[in-house]
Design an enzyme around this catalytic site. Structure first.
Site, mmCIF file in Angstrom:
data_model
loop_
_atom_site.group_PDB
_atom_site.id
_atom_site.type_symbol
_atom_site.label_atom_id
_atom_site.label_comp_id
_atom_site.label_asym_id
_atom_site.label_seq_id
_atom_site.Cartn_x
_atom_site.Cartn_y
_atom_site.Cartn_z
ATOM 1 N N GLY A 159 41.480 58.962 39.808
ATOM 2 C CA GLY A 159 41.445 60.407 39.554
ATOM 3 C C GLY A 159 40.959 61.191 40.758
ATOM 4 N N HIS A 185 50.092 48.568 35.573
ATOM 5 C CA HIS A 185 49.151 48.943 34.524
ATOM 6 C C HIS A 185 47.910 48.043 34.482
ATOM 7 C CE1 HIS A 185 48.199 50.037 30.163
ATOM 8 N NE2 HIS A 185 48.346 51.199 30.746
ATOM 9 N N LYS A 205 44.316 46.502 35.095
ATOM 10 C CA LYS A 205 42.993 47.060 35.412
ATOM 11 C C LYS A 205 42.008 45.913 35.637
ATOM 12 C CE LYS A 205 45.349 50.235 33.052
ATOM 13 N NZ LYS A 205 44.931 51.259 32.171
ATOM 14 N N ASP A 231 32.944 40.803 45.319
ATOM 15 C CA ASP A 231 32.531 39.453 45.709
ATOM 16 C C ASP A 231 32.961 38.461 44.621
ATOM 17 O OD1 ASP A 231 31.592 40.457 48.082
ATOM 18 O OD2 ASP A 231 29.494 40.523 47.454
#
Length: 513
Positions: free
Chosen positions: A82, A173, A175, A180
């Site tokens: 965003g 799509h 996520k 690390d």
């Protein structure tokens, strides 16, 4: 640029559903799910490394803490980043961590790789690309930004469909947020709503280097077949790579399939060898000296009581692992087992609906009420999408009633003032158990888009540990607490009125949202 161009995607023919092959499950406890490792890598870890996060605010704070603590790698895959103040603060955290890495002695170790969707990340004049360009300009050797462009949006279709509507054809799509050796699996994007009042799910896997390596390699593989963002806001493919919408589509998809499957298969082989080695060394008669040496060096890990299976779905590339595993789980769920399934967008594939209606387990399906749907109050045609979801929900509920399955299959609507709902996944409770032994968490919504159009990833987490099972149970209970059971009277409420044109158009476009 009429909104009716929303119908343009109909030029792309639907792909037939392929169901999973039958699979016999082992009889006892959590180990009944070890058949999944025939398809994907299996990672055995200690349940103490798994932490369930519960709120958007907690998710955001953990993201910032993890970015600031990263030394070797930050890998973030999301639909988009965003453009608000909270997102800018994340970019500042990345900048600060990269700066520290630069100032360290020797060559900087930290690498940042960000994978976003091209169409969603390019929407508007201020967008994900403009947010990240300063990082590329300041740290060109350490930062990579890849923008995936679906191969199905090309030619005349690409020219005709306006911004926003072009996102209906297919998206990146996935996520995954990785720092690390710590990995966050979620359905949440990198946007202020997901950090404040848009409810999702989030699980942190700590100190899990093999899992972190897998997702790093997966994001790299998708990044290699994606457009690379340049410092001047242009994009270009890596040298020698087929272009996703200008090049040959079949050749591009074959290369992408090969790259992703190489990651899955090589990791699976590596984990099998590791599993065999660990199993052999744990047998009676194995070298006591080597075991004592391991203990002395502190390298002896606790016995795994939790298993992680990454499930990938990329139908444009011919990869359908998540679909196969999900269908098998639904098929094999026994009588009196309970499945709690949640989706922010209730638009199940026909195959999933048939399995839910035709199998023996009890289902509690949590979905968004119209007011907490992410499209509620949107302008133009998009504003009618919540009504389309109401129509789809009503049709499914009518089918449940027609089959007299209301006791076994129950719909519940999430409702919370000032919030929207985006949680997805499932929890599986074996017959006679009050705690779940398996959960699915990640990006898929169990809808047509997730199965056929977008790039998706989730993990199956299987655990024998009671404390982790209780964490997962509490997560499920917290979400379902904010819901009410759907009944016939639900659809008689004034806010459930669906206009005739929405009813007519929904069957035509339901495969695109």
């Amino acid at each position: 640029r009429s909104s009716w161009l929303l119908l343009a995607p109909l030029l792309t023919p639907p792909v037939p559903v392929i169901t999973a092959p039958p699979c016999s499950l082992c009889p006892e406890g959590a180990h009944r799910f070890q058949w999944i490792r025939n398809l994907v890598p299996e990672f055995g870890i200690s349940s103490s490394h798994v932490k369930v996060l519960s709120s958007p605010a907690e998710f955001y704070e953990v993201l910032k803490v993890q970015i600031k603590a990263a030394k070797q790698r930050v890998v973030m895959a999301s639909l988009y980043l965003g453009t608000g103040l909270l997102e800018q603060e994340l970019v500042y955290c990345l900048e600060e961590t990269l700066e520290k890495s630069l100032q360290a002695k020797g060559s900087p170790d930290l690498r940042v790789s960000i994978l976003l969707d091209y169409t969603r990340g390019s929407r508007g004049r201020k967008n994900s690309r403009t947010m990240l360009i300063p990082l590329l300009q300041r740290f060109p050797e350490q930062v990579r930004v890849s923008l995936f462009h679906t191969p199905n949006l090309r030619g005349l279709l690409r020219l005709l469909i306006p911004e926003r509507f072009n996102e209906t054809i297919g998206l990146q799509h996935i996520k995954v947020y990785l720092f690390d050796d710590n990995v966050i699996l979620s359905g949440a994007n990198l946007s202020d709503l997901y950090f404040t009042n848009r409810q999702d799910r989030y699980i942190l896997l700590q100190d899990s280097p093999e899992i972190a390596d897998f997702f790093t390699e997966l994001v790299d593989a998708i990044g290699d077949v994606s457009l690379q963002l340049q410092q001047d806001d242009t994009v270009q493919m890596m040298e020698g790579m087929v272009h996703p919408y200008q090049g040959d589509k079949v050749a591009y998809c074959e290369i992408a399939n090969r790259r992703v499957m190489e990651v899955i298969n090589s990791t699976r082989t590596r984990q099998e060898l590791l599993h065999a080695k660990t199993f052999h060394s744990s047998q009676p008669g194995s070298s006591l000296l080597s075991q004592q040496g391991s203990q002395a060096s502190g390298s002896l890990k606790p016995e795994p009581d939790t298993w992680i299976y990454p499930l990938i779905q990329m139908k444009p590339f011919g990869i359908q692992i998540d679909e196969m595993v999900t269908e098998t789980l639904l098929t094999e769920a026994e009588r009196d087992a309970r499945i709690y399934l949640t989706t922010g967008y209730f638009n199940l594939t026909q195959a999933y609906m048939d399995l839910i209606l035709g199998t023996r387990a009890e289902y509690r399906i949590l979905l968004a009420s119209p007011e907490v749907n992410g499209f509620f109050g949107a302008k133009g045609v998009a504003g009618a999408i919540p009504a389309a979801y109401v129509y789809i929900e009503h049709q499914f509920y009518s089918e449940v009633c027609y089959l007299q399955q209301q006791e076994r299959v129950q719909l519940q609507e999430y409702s919370r003032a000032g919030w929207t709902f985006h949680a997805k996944g499932l929890w599986l409770y074996l017959a006679g158990s009050n705690l779940p032994c398996l959960t699915l968490i990640g990006s898929p919504n169990f809808g047509y888009r997730s199965v056929h159009r977008d790039l998706e990833a989730q993990v199956a987490i299987v655990t024998e540990n009671k404390a982790l099972q209780q964490q997962l149970h509490r997560e499920q209970e917290q979400l379902y607490l904010c819901s009410g059971v759907v009944s016939t009277s639900t659809f008689e409420q004034p806010n459930r009125y669906v206009k005739l044109w929405v009813k007519l158009v929904t069957p035509l476009i339901k495969n695109f949202f």
